[in-house]
Design a protein around this motif. Structure first.
Motif, mmCIF file in Angstrom:
data_model
loop_
_atom_site.group_PDB
_atom_site.id
_atom_site.type_symbol
_atom_site.label_atom_id
_atom_site.label_comp_id
_atom_site.label_asym_id
_atom_site.label_seq_id
_atom_site.Cartn_x
_atom_site.Cartn_y
_atom_site.Cartn_z
ATOM 1 N N TRP A 34 55.619 99.146 -159.911
ATOM 2 C CA TRP A 34 54.932 98.263 -158.984
ATOM 3 C C TRP A 34 54.084 99.086 -158.018
ATOM 4 O O TRP A 34 54.469 100.183 -157.643
ATOM 5 N N GLU A 35 52.957 98.537 -157.610
ATOM 6 C CA GLU A 35 52.099 99.203 -156.633
ATOM 7 C C GLU A 35 52.353 98.590 -155.259
ATOM 8 O O GLU A 35 52.256 97.372 -155.084
ATOM 9 N N LEU A 36 52.673 99.431 -154.293
ATOM 10 C CA LEU A 36 52.975 98.958 -152.954
ATOM 11 C C LEU A 36 51.829 98.144 -152.369
ATOM 12 O O LEU A 36 52.046 97.131 -151.701
ATOM 13 N N HIS A 37 50.596 98.577 -152.624
ATOM 14 C CA HIS A 37 49.430 97.881 -152.065
ATOM 15 C C HIS A 37 48.617 97.181 -153.150
ATOM 16 O O HIS A 37 47.451 96.858 -152.952
ATOM 17 N N GLY A 38 49.247 96.951 -154.296
ATOM 18 C CA GLY A 38 48.537 96.317 -155.401
ATOM 19 C C GLY A 38 48.912 94.867 -155.590
ATOM 20 O O GLY A 38 49.396 94.193 -154.674
ATOM 21 N N ALA A 39 48.706 94.383 -156.798
ATOM 22 C CA ALA A 39 49.010 93.000 -157.135
ATOM 23 C C ALA A 39 50.514 92.770 -157.122
ATOM 24 O O ALA A 39 51.309 93.712 -157.127
ATOM 25 N N VAL B 105 69.234 99.442 -168.787
ATOM 26 C CA VAL B 105 68.738 100.740 -168.315
ATOM 27 C C VAL B 105 69.518 101.112 -167.060
ATOM 28 O O VAL B 105 69.536 100.366 -166.078
ATOM 29 N N THR B 106 70.161 102.273 -167.074
ATOM 30 C CA THR B 106 71.069 102.681 -166.003
ATOM 31 C C THR B 106 70.678 103.999 -165.332
ATOM 32 O O THR B 106 71.362 104.456 -164.423
ATOM 33 N N GLY B 107 69.604 104.619 -165.796
ATOM 34 C CA GLY B 107 69.136 105.866 -165.204
ATOM 35 C C GLY B 107 67.628 105.832 -165.026
ATOM 36 O O GLY B 107 66.903 105.313 -165.887
ATOM 37 N N LEU B 108 67.151 106.376 -163.904
ATOM 38 C CA LEU B 108 65.731 106.297 -163.586
ATOM 39 C C LEU B 108 65.362 107.487 -162.712
ATOM 40 O O LEU B 108 65.956 107.699 -161.658
ATOM 41 N N ALA B 109 64.381 108.300 -163.142
ATOM 42 C CA ALA B 109 63.957 109.462 -162.364
ATOM 43 C C ALA B 109 62.466 109.702 -162.574
ATOM 44 O O ALA B 109 61.970 109.634 -163.696
ATOM 45 N N VAL B 110 61.759 109.995 -161.485
ATOM 46 C CA VAL B 110 60.319 110.246 -161.522
ATOM 47 C C VAL B 110 60.066 111.714 -161.216
ATOM 48 O O VAL B 110 60.701 112.291 -160.325
ATOM 49 N N SER B 111 59.145 112.318 -161.962
ATOM 50 C CA SER B 111 58.813 113.723 -161.714
ATOM 51 C C SER B 111 58.206 113.879 -160.322
ATOM 52 O O SER B 111 57.602 112.947 -159.790
ATOM 53 N N PRO B 112 58.348 115.049 -159.710
ATOM 54 C CA PRO B 112 57.825 115.260 -158.355
ATOM 55 C C PRO B 112 56.335 114.977 -158.208
ATOM 56 O O PRO B 112 55.891 114.561 -157.133
ATOM 57 N N ASP B 113 55.561 115.187 -159.281
ATOM 58 C CA ASP B 113 54.126 114.912 -159.193
ATOM 59 C C ASP B 113 53.786 113.488 -159.629
ATOM 60 O O ASP B 113 52.612 113.127 -159.741
ATOM 61 N N ALA B 114 54.806 112.675 -159.883
ATOM 62 C CA ALA B 114 54.643 111.267 -160.256
ATOM 63 C C ALA B 114 53.832 111.081 -161.538
ATOM 64 O O ALA B 114 53.140 110.079 -161.706
ATOM 65 N N ALA C 51 58.641 108.247 -156.334
ATOM 66 C CA ALA C 51 58.293 109.604 -155.917
ATOM 67 C C ALA C 51 58.034 109.534 -154.420
ATOM 68 O O ALA C 51 57.293 108.671 -153.958
ATOM 69 N N LEU C 52 58.705 110.390 -153.640
ATOM 70 C CA LEU C 52 58.630 110.315 -152.190
ATOM 71 C C LEU C 52 57.185 110.348 -151.706
ATOM 72 O O LEU C 52 56.372 111.136 -152.196
ATOM 73 N N ASP C 53 56.884 109.502 -150.733
ATOM 74 C CA ASP C 53 55.539 109.363 -150.152
ATOM 75 C C ASP C 53 54.526 108.820 -151.151
ATOM 76 O O ASP C 53 53.320 108.975 -150.971
ATOM 77 N N SER C 54 55.018 108.201 -152.209
ATOM 78 C CA SER C 54 54.131 107.582 -153.185
ATOM 79 C C SER C 54 54.026 106.091 -152.906
ATOM 80 O O SER C 54 54.867 105.507 -152.224
ATOM 81 N N ASN C 55 52.993 105.460 -153.423
ATOM 82 C CA ASN C 55 52.832 104.015 -153.295
ATOM 83 C C ASN C 55 53.343 103.278 -154.524
ATOM 84 O O ASN C 55 53.135 102.073 -154.661
ATOM 85 N N ARG C 56 54.017 103.999 -155.415
ATOM 86 C CA ARG C 56 54.519 103.398 -156.640
ATOM 87 C C ARG C 56 56.042 103.283 -156.611
ATOM 88 O O ARG C 56 56.726 104.218 -156.247
ATOM 89 N N VAL C 57 56.509 102.130 -157.000
ATOM 90 C CA VAL C 57 57.932 101.820 -157.020
ATOM 91 C C VAL C 57 58.345 101.532 -158.463
ATOM 92 O O VAL C 57 57.611 100.862 -159.197
ATOM 93 N N PHE C 58 59.512 102.041 -158.859
ATOM 94 C CA PHE C 58 60.007 101.835 -160.221
ATOM 95 C C PHE C 58 61.353 101.115 -160.166
ATOM 96 O O PHE C 58 62.187 101.405 -159.310
ATOM 97 N N SER C 59 61.543 100.190 -161.091
ATOM 98 C CA SER C 59 62.804 99.447 -161.141
ATOM 99 C C SER C 59 63.279 99.322 -162.579
ATOM 100 O O SER C 59 62.490 99.098 -163.497
ATOM 101 N N ALA C 60 64.589 99.492 -162.766
ATOM 102 C CA ALA C 60 65.220 99.321 -164.077
ATOM 103 C C ALA C 60 66.095 98.081 -164.027
ATOM 104 O O ALA C 60 66.529 97.650 -162.953
#
Length: 227
Positions: free
Chosen positions: A106-111, A125-134, A88-97
């Motif tokens: 994953w947390e950008l500033h976490g463990a 898994v070939t598709g990945l989408a996060v809601s705007p409010d994360a 989610a743009l400007d979020s600290n969370r990253v998702f990977s498939a």
């Protein structure tokens, strides 16, 4: 990977008040940085205005500054190559498939380990989408299914299967509860994420649809064909 540079140079012109022209030099130069992954890069997404996230065949996820090329964080946890990354743009969370059939958060500033793990698909898994409010995550797979997840708990809130719907990509429509999906069955579908039901299916195209995106105002969608 070798370097390829065009011999064509584009120049800009600055017009002075007296009508003369000043050449200001080449524009559109491509910045090249050293490799971040040890094998092919499979997916790239924006994380923040100056950061991007990438996934590769080396099974890792990297967060980089696109200005300097420096790798700021590296996440390792998948058992097979990473197929998609998003945030989610400007979020600290990253998702990977991944081809290991899972999605990780994953947390950008976490463990260094994954903050959340989403397991439920039977194939890559070939598709990945996060809601705007994360708050929600939608995933798609070659197992013909689309799933909706609670990001905080990791719980699967819904699972929908359509015959021959080999998902190739997912994207969330900005400001809307809708998710666009492309498939190897040559169709583009719009899902209503609230009940995880198909809200609209566009007429089948002539070729496999490999990628999709939505305009910032949510009025238009774009899809790309294979080849």
């Amino acid at each position: 990977m070798g370097k390829l540079q065009s011999k064509i140079s584009f120049r800009t012109s600055k017009y002075r008040a007296d009508g003369s022209v000043e050449e200001t030099g080449p524009v559109g130069a491509v910045q090249q940085h050293g490799p971040v992954h040890t094998d092919a890069v499979t997916s790239v997404a924006a994380l923040k205005p100056d950061l991007c996230v990438s996934g590769g065949r080396d099974k890792s996820v990297a967060v980089c500054s696109w200005r300097s090329g420096a790798a700021l964080r590296r996440f390792i946890g998948h058992e097979r190559e990473v197929t998609k990354v998003t945030s989610a743009l400007d979020s600290n969370r990253v998702f990977s498939a991944s081809r290991d059939k899972t999605v990780m958060m994953w947390e950008l500033h976490g463990a260094s380990g994954p903050r959340q793990r989403f397991a439920g698909h039977n194939l890559v898994v070939t598709g990945l989408a996060v809601s705007p409010d994360a708050s929600w995550l939608c995933t798609g797979s070659r197992d013909n299914t689309v799933c909706k997840w609670d990001i905080e708990t990791g719980e699967c809130l819904g699972r929908a299967a359509i015959s021959r719907n080999l998902v190739t990509h997912l994207c969330w429509v900005p400001g809307e509860p809708y998710v666009i999906q492309t498939s190897e069955d040559k169709t583009v579908r719009i899902w209503d994420s609230r009940e995880l039901q198909v809200a609209h299916t566009f007429p089948a195209k002539r070729h496999i649809q490999t990628c999709c995106d939505a305009s910032p105002d949510g009025r238009y969608c774009l899809s790309k064909k294979k080849g």
